[in-house]
Write a protein that holds these residues in place. Structure first.
Motif, PDB file in Angstrom:
ATOM      1  N   VAL A 336     -64.508  35.545   8.108  1.00  0.00           N
ATOM      2  CA  VAL A 336     -64.037  35.262   6.881  1.00  0.00           C
ATOM      3  C   VAL A 336     -62.488  34.795   7.014  1.00  0.00           C
ATOM      4  CG1 VAL A 336     -63.338  35.665   4.582  1.00  0.00           C
ATOM      5  CG2 VAL A 336     -65.704  36.283   5.300  1.00  0.00           C
ATOM      6  N   ARG A 339     -62.123  31.674   9.039  1.00  0.00           N
ATOM      7  CA  ARG A 339     -62.524  30.381   8.356  1.00  0.00           C
ATOM      8  C   ARG A 339     -61.516  30.156   7.419  1.00  0.00           C
ATOM      9  NH1 ARG A 339     -66.347  26.840   9.500  1.00  0.00           N
ATOM     10  NH2 ARG A 339     -66.655  26.579   7.235  1.00  0.00           N
ATOM     11  N   CYS A 340     -60.790  31.017   6.940  1.00  0.00           N
ATOM     12  CA  CYS A 340     -59.792  30.784   5.905  1.00  0.00           C
ATOM     13  C   CYS A 340     -58.641  30.371   6.586  1.00  0.00           C
ATOM     14  CB  CYS A 340     -59.595  32.085   4.990  1.00  0.00           C
ATOM     15  SG  CYS A 340     -60.772  32.598   3.893  1.00  0.00           S
TER      16      CYS A 340
END
Length: 351
Positions: A336, A339-340
């Motif tokens: 996560v 991806r961020c």
């Protein structure tokens, strides 16, 4: 030796490290449990071995000290400093006692000099987390790179003699008490780094020797774990405060050396049949991020008792639950974050 096998080895190594930390929370009493714990704990030597292998395989031929160190500062030291700083801010702002404060000699914090001294101690030892001791240690290893360049240029006989001396020394000094001394850790883990270099230098010969040897190597690993359980009343890593006081010989490092060869024999064959195993490749790519994140996941799950009725379960049942859950949550968080914030995540989590 195909590097696919070493990619898979990185995945196995991070699983071993998280497994070792997961089982350390558990109540281990019986002989059988101690043997299993001896097999599971002590995954760090595998990472050190891999690091030594890649030092020769990737960096040696065009080695340039300043660029090598700059890369390590960006990819290793930066996430360590970031996450350690967050941990210290959390401890100080929440009123939670600093970990190992007594062992580090940290008492009252009354002025800025006390805070500077405290921060320096925690960054030097890595004790903001039970796993972060590895970063000060491995940065010292990286700083010593010119010595390893010289080691590579010696004759095979000289390299083997140096390795054997380093191994005997490691068996005597054990790991540092509380993992609080990076230089003590260098003395213990040095033969694993040298072994990685040796395997890279003679990879074809090693590959031929290890072919179809997984079974006998596996039996040897288990036998050494049993021997340790018979000789020592505890389990897992041996630690002591003073490196040159004699307190028996460390058997675990011998077991982990054989374990490295066991995994290489096994994974070389696996890489031939599955050169693109997606799960192992993902774990390998995310291994450093999992390393940085998993201590906090374990603390949340076990230290803060987020799993109901966990304490009533037996030690190995607790381990069977917490280990895969820790891996899954750590990998998810790492993914996560990546991806961020994209490529900047390397500075924060190492991936």
């Amino acid at each position: 030796m195909r590097l696919i096998a070493f990619d898979y080895f990185r995945a196995i190594a991070i699983l071993c490290i998280v497994a070792g930390h997961s089982i350390s929370y558990k109540s281990i009493t019986s002989f059988d449990e101690r043997v299993i714990a001896n097999l599971i704990q002590g995954g760090s030597p595998l990472f050190v071995f891999i690091s030594g292998f890649f030092f020769h395989h990737i960096f040696y031929r065009q080695f340039e000290y300043s660029s090598f160190m700059l890369k390590k500062v960006k990819n290793v030291l930066s996430p360590y400093l970031f996450l350690s700083s967050l941990a210290l801010i959390y401890y100080l702002s929440s009123g939670i006692s600093l970990p190992d404060a007594k062992e580090l000699g940290v008492s009252s914090l009354t002025d800025w000099q006390d805070y500077i001294g405290m921060i320096s101690l925690y960054l030097w030892t890595g004790r903001t987390s039970f796993a972060y001791w590895y970063i000060p240690f491995i940065m010292l290893i990286f700083l010593m790179s010119p010595l390893f360049i010289s080691y590579i240029r010696q004759s095979l006989k000289t390299r083997l003699v140096i390795f054997i001396i380093a191994l005997i020394l490691a068996m005597i000094v054990h790991r540092p008490a509380g993992n609080l001394s990076p230089w003590h850790a260098v003395m213990y883990f040095l033969p694993m780094y040298l072994l990685g270099i040796l395997v890279s230098m003679h990879c074809e010969s090693v590959q031929r020797y290890l072919h179809n040897k997984a079974f006998i190597l596996g039996i040897t690993v288990v036998s050494l774990a049993i021997l340790q359980a018979m000789v020592y009343p505890g389990f897992g890593n041996l630690h002591k405060l003073h490196p040159f006081t004699f307190d028996g010989l460390d058997i675990l490092i011998l077991q982990k050396i054989v374990l490295c060869f066991f995994f290489l024999s096994l994974l070389e064959k696996l890489s031939e049949h599955q050169p693109q195993n997606p799960l192992l490749r993902l774990l390998a790519d995310a291994s450093f991020a999992i390393y940085f994140i998993h201590p906090w996941v374990l603390i949340a799950l076990v230290g803060y008792q987020r799993l109901p009725h966990l304490e009533q379960m037996s030690g190995l049942v607790q381990f069977i639950i917490t280990f895969p859950l820790t891996i899954l949550i750590s990998l998810t968080l790492a993914y996560v974050i990546k991806r961020c914030i994209g490529t900047y995540s390397r500075f924060l989590t190492g991936w």
